[in-house]
Every structure is written in structure tokens, then in C-alpha cells.
Design a protein around this motif. Structure first.
Motif, mmCIF file in Angstrom:
data_model
loop_
_atom_site.group_PDB
_atom_site.id
_atom_site.type_symbol
_atom_site.label_atom_id
_atom_site.label_comp_id
_atom_site.label_asym_id
_atom_site.label_seq_id
_atom_site.Cartn_x
_atom_site.Cartn_y
_atom_site.Cartn_z
ATOM 1 N N ALA A 200 -18.957 12.309 140.585
ATOM 2 C CA ALA A 200 -17.618 12.498 141.150
ATOM 3 C C ALA A 200 -16.706 11.344 140.758
ATOM 4 N N GLN A 201 -17.212 10.120 140.832
ATOM 5 C CA GLN A 201 -16.410 8.968 140.417
ATOM 6 C C GLN A 201 -16.061 9.063 138.933
ATOM 7 N N SER A 202 -17.011 9.533 138.124
ATOM 8 C CA SER A 202 -16.777 9.657 136.686
ATOM 9 C C SER A 202 -15.719 10.722 136.390
ATOM 10 N N ILE A 203 -15.755 11.836 137.128
ATOM 11 C CA ILE A 203 -14.742 12.884 136.947
ATOM 12 C C ILE A 203 -13.368 12.366 137.342
ATOM 13 N N TRP A 204 -13.312 11.650 138.458
ATOM 14 C CA TRP A 204 -12.059 11.037 138.919
ATOM 15 C C TRP A 204 -11.511 10.108 137.834
ATOM 16 N N LEU A 205 -12.367 9.268 137.304
ATOM 17 C CA LEU A 205 -11.965 8.338 136.255
ATOM 18 C C LEU A 205 -11.508 9.088 135.003
ATOM 19 N N ARG A 206 -12.234 10.146 134.630
ATOM 20 C CA ARG A 206 -11.872 10.921 133.439
ATOM 21 C C ARG A 206 -10.487 11.546 133.586
ATOM 22 N N ARG A 207 -10.163 12.025 134.753
ATOM 23 C CA ARG A 207 -8.830 12.615 134.951
ATOM 24 C C ARG A 207 -7.728 11.583 134.751
ATOM 25 N N ARG A 208 -7.983 10.347 135.178
ATOM 26 C CA ARG A 208 -7.003 9.293 134.925
ATOM 27 C C ARG A 208 -6.908 9.004 133.421
ATOM 28 N N VAL A 209 -8.058 8.967 132.747
ATOM 29 C CA VAL A 209 -8.077 8.742 131.301
ATOM 30 C C VAL A 209 -7.240 9.805 130.594
ATOM 31 N N GLU A 210 -7.416 11.065 130.992
ATOM 32 C CA GLU A 210 -6.686 12.154 130.343
ATOM 33 C C GLU A 210 -5.180 12.009 130.538
ATOM 34 N N GLN A 211 -4.762 11.519 131.685
ATOM 35 C CA GLN A 211 -3.338 11.295 131.929
ATOM 36 C C GLN A 211 -2.773 10.285 130.935
ATOM 37 N N HIS A 212 -3.510 9.185 130.715
ATOM 38 C CA HIS A 212 -3.029 8.162 129.784
ATOM 39 C C HIS A 212 -3.059 8.662 128.336
ATOM 40 N N LEU A 213 -4.122 9.361 127.960
ATOM 41 C CA LEU A 213 -4.220 9.856 126.585
ATOM 42 C C LEU A 213 -3.147 10.900 126.305
ATOM 43 N N ALA A 214 -2.847 11.746 127.289
ATOM 44 C CA ALA A 214 -1.823 12.770 127.105
ATOM 45 C C ALA A 214 -0.450 12.146 126.856
ATOM 46 N N LYS A 215 -0.235 10.944 127.384
ATOM 47 C CA LYS A 215 1.031 10.229 127.169
ATOM 48 C C LYS A 215 1.024 9.416 125.879
ATOM 49 N N GLY A 216 -0.128 9.392 125.194
ATOM 50 C CA GLY A 216 -0.227 8.614 123.963
ATOM 51 C C GLY A 216 -0.331 7.124 124.190
ATOM 52 N N GLU A 217 -0.778 6.709 125.374
ATOM 53 C CA GLU A 217 -0.863 5.287 125.705
ATOM 54 C C GLU A 217 -2.135 4.657 125.151
ATOM 55 N N ALA A 218 -2.042 3.407 124.738
ATOM 56 C CA ALA A 218 -3.218 2.645 124.322
ATOM 57 C C ALA A 218 -4.041 2.330 125.559
ATOM 58 N N LEU A 219 -5.357 2.566 125.477
ATOM 59 C CA LEU A 219 -6.195 2.479 126.676
ATOM 60 C C LEU A 219 -7.537 1.840 126.367
ATOM 61 N N VAL A 220 -7.984 0.977 127.277
ATOM 62 C CA VAL A 220 -9.328 0.404 127.249
ATOM 63 C C VAL A 220 -10.004 0.748 128.572
ATOM 64 N N VAL A 221 -11.191 1.342 128.506
ATOM 65 C CA VAL A 221 -12.010 1.564 129.692
ATOM 66 C C VAL A 221 -13.285 0.750 129.505
ATOM 67 N N ALA A 222 -13.497 -0.216 130.374
ATOM 68 C CA ALA A 222 -14.593 -1.166 130.167
ATOM 69 C C ALA A 222 -15.353 -1.379 131.460
ATOM 70 N N GLY A 223 -16.641 -1.741 131.312
ATOM 71 C CA GLY A 223 -17.411 -2.114 132.485
ATOM 72 C C GLY A 223 -18.814 -1.560 132.484
ATOM 73 N N ASP A 224 -19.402 -1.549 133.682
ATOM 74 C CA ASP A 224 -20.788 -1.148 133.903
ATOM 75 C C ASP A 224 -20.786 0.256 134.499
ATOM 76 N N PHE A 225 -21.326 1.218 133.737
ATOM 77 C CA PHE A 225 -21.336 2.605 134.180
ATOM 78 C C PHE A 225 -22.627 2.977 134.916
ATOM 79 N N ASN A 226 -23.615 2.084 134.914
ATOM 80 C CA ASN A 226 -24.902 2.376 135.547
ATOM 81 C C ASN A 226 -25.447 3.735 135.102
ATOM 82 N N ASP A 227 -25.154 4.105 133.858
ATOM 83 C CA ASP A 227 -25.507 5.444 133.422
ATOM 84 C C ASP A 227 -25.420 5.554 131.908
#
Length: 345
Positions: A200-227
Motif C-alpha cells: 500500500a505504501q508503495s502504491i501511494w508512492l507510485r501515484r506521487r511518482v506518476e504525478q511528477h513524471l506526467a509533468k515532465g519533472e526531474a525526479l529522484v526516488v531514493a532510500g531503503d525499500f526493504n524489498d
């Protein structure tokens, strides 16, 4: 321009209540390592890493009178690091903050959360990360209410030599480990519940990622995914790992994040060697378990500037293995190793 992510095990235990480093002979929270030895090891690692900005997972907590920023900036002064300015987002109660340590001469950074402020009522539309996400994960026609125990750090970065602003999302996704289980059946139940929350947290995060990518924004997603793909037997129940969800592995290239270590993990067969970023000692079995848990994902446009990703693994990187001081420091400093990417500016 070097960006990095680094999970520092029990960084919190290396500072007193005022945020001053505890460079003494007392045991740290790491097994068989003193506080002075762990601090010295971390100083060597951060100096060698020499990042313009590093996301610190499990940073020292914010608990008055201590402030996370003051603790990290004092640590940077102690070792003369050029990454000497700290930024935190939403505080949490886990003694493991998400923080950015950066060089103010090459990076400007500000906490910049986006999304709807929901409170406890929640929203289905990727709310702000300190809010509540509503999602039905088990087809029972009832929505689950999901929160982050460690809300991701959202920041806007201005990187020297790169004209466009860069969005950063720093994450520490929930662990799947069945902590507190009293029996094998209890462990199974807790593991599945934790996996559901992690997805669920990953889906929530993915939806935010899609918002930024749809706007053409430069994006870094970093950290510990435990997965990651194939890390446990419960993945088959849900079809894919949280890492694959956030990456957008099944999406068209413009909507997919880029991380070569993640790509290799998804493509590899049973007999293929995989990159690893963490190494845990299993005391009952008297052996080490290695896993790829830490990622540095870039939007496609930003990835076109990447000169190379690196996992600072003391046994898998020949250049590091050839440097005994750095090799031993990496082993003493944490059970995770840094991951970095160099960007051409």
C-alpha cells in the motif's frame, strides 16, 4: 554532481540528548562496535563518498532538546565534510528520521511536500505523506487506512550545473519482518499483514511518482525499500514487489524510473548473481544474509545525465576492497552500504 543514499544502522545511538557525538569507548547499538569506532568508520565512509547530497536513512531522531539537523551538522563538522547542511521533513516517532545532508555550495534544498492534507479521514488520491491513504488491498470491499510510520522526505533541489529543479523523494518503506511473533502461524500472519501495508505504501508512492513524471519533472526516488524481487515467499501472494511498483516496471519507458541495480534484480534468474546493498548477520545460523534493499531511482531525463551508479560494497567493488581502511570502515559503520550516482552537469 554526486547523489547518494545511505542507511546508517543505529545512527541515533551515537549522539547525546543535546545532539553532540558520543565518541567514547561505550558499546554502540551495533554488535561488537564501540561508539567511537562506529563514528570514526562513518567519518571515513562519508569522506570517501564525498557526495553533494546524501539521503540518510535512519538519521538521528528529533526529540527536544535534540534536533536532527544539529546532530548531523555537528557530525559533519567533526569530520570536515563538505556536505555539512542538513534538511529533514516530517518528524516521526521511530528514532529513525529521513534526512538530507548536502553541500550548500553546490545544492540548494527545501522541504516541499505536495498532496492533499487529509488528517485521519484519508484520501484515495495520493495524499500528503503525513496523511492517510485509503485503499482496498484484499478485495473485501472495505478500504484500508494506511499511514507511513516514517513519512517520506519530499524536497526541491537546485543542483549546480543543472538548470531545472529536481524533486527528491526519500523513503524508508515498512519492513516485512514479523517482529513480535510468538509462533510460526503468528509469524505468517504478521508477515502477510506487513507485506500488505508495504505494498500500500508503495502504491501511494507510485501515484506521487506518476504525478511528477506526467509533468515532465526531474525526479529522484531514493532510500531503503526493504524489498525487491524474490526476497521472500509472500511475494507470490501479491504478484510483484514494492520496488517494482514504485519503479513502474510494467509502464512505458517515459513513465518508468531508472535504476540499473533494480533492472538487474528483475531480469536475473535463480543462478544469476545479484547486486546487494545490505549484509545482515543471522546469529542463529552463524552466517550472513545479503540483499538488495537500497535504490537510487531517476526519472528518464535525469537518468540521461547519469555517468554511473555505484554500490559501495566492500567485497563486491574491487576498488574498495583494495583500500583496507575504507573496506573495514564500511563493515563497522552499518549493515547497509551507500548507493551513489554521478550526474554530468
Amino acid at each position: 554532481m554526486r547523489l547518494a543514499t545511505y542507511n546508517v544502522e543505529w545512527f541515533n545511538a551515537l549522539f547525546d540528548e543535546e545532539g553532540a557525538p558520543l565518541a567514547d569507548g561505550e558499546w554502540s547499538a551495533r554488535w561488537n562496535v564501540t561508539r567511537a569506532a562506529q563514528l570514526e568508520a562513518l567519518g571515513i565512509v562519508f569522506t570517501a563518498l564525498d557526495a553533494d547530497a546524501v539521503l540518510i536513512v535512519e538519521a538521528p531522531d528529533w526529540k527536544a532538546p535534540r534536533r536532527t539537523e544539529a546532530a548531523l551538522e555537528g557530525f559533519a563538522r567533526l569530520f570536515g565534510l563538505r556536505a555539512r547542511k542538513a534538511l529533514v521533513g516530517f518528524h516521526n516517532d521511530t528514532q529513525q528520521e529521513l534526512a538530507l545532508l548536502y553541500d550548500p555550495d553546490t545544492v540548494e534544498a527545501r522541504h516541499d511536500p505536495v498532496g492533499q492534507v487529509t488528517g485521519k479521514k484519508g484520501s484515495e488520491d495520493a495524499p500528503r505523506f503525513d496523511g492517510t491513504f485509503r485503499i482496498d488491498l484484499d478485495i473485501d470491499a472495505r478500504e484500508d487506512l494506511v499511514r507511513f510510520s516514517k513519512p517520506p522526505l519530499e524536497a526541491e533541489l537546485r543542483l549546480k550545473g543543472i538548470d531545472e529543479p529536481v524533486r527528491l523523494i526519500g523513503v524508508h518503506i515498512k519492513s516485512k519482518a514479523p517482529h513480535g511473533a510468538r509462533s510460526e502461524a503468528d509469524a505468517t500472519r504478521i508477515s502477510i499483514a506487513n507485506r500488505r501495508k508495504q505494498l500500500a505504501q508503495s502504491i501511494w508512492l507510485r501515484r506521487r511518482v506518476e504525478q511528477h513524471l506526467a509533468k515532465g519533472e526531474a525526479l529522484v526516488v531514493a532510500g531503503d525499500f526493504n524489498d525487491g524481487p524474490g526476497l521472500d515467499e509472500y511475494e507470490a501472494l501479491f504478484g510483484r514487489s514494492g520496488m517494482e511498483i514504485v519503479l513502474g516496471a510494467d509502464q512505458p519507458a517515459p513513465m518508468r524510473l531508472v535504476d540499473p541495480h533494480a533492472r538487474q534484480a528483475m531480469a536475473g534468474g535463480v543462478m544469476q548473481a545479484h547486486d546487494t546493498s545490505a549484509r545482515f548477520y543471522i546469529r542463529e545460523e552463524k552466517r550472513y544474509l545479503s540483499a538488495l534493499l537500497d535504490y537510487l531511482m531517476l526519472s528518464p531525463g535525469l537518468a540521461s545525465r547519469a555517468a554511473g551508479w555505484r554500490i559501495w560494497h566492500p567485497f563486491d567493488d574491487p576498488a574498495i576492497y583494495a583500500l583496507p581502511e575504507l573496506r573495514e570502515a564500511l563493515l563497522a559503520a552499518s549493515d547497509h552500504f551507500p548507493v551513489s550516482v554521478d550526474l554530468v552537469t
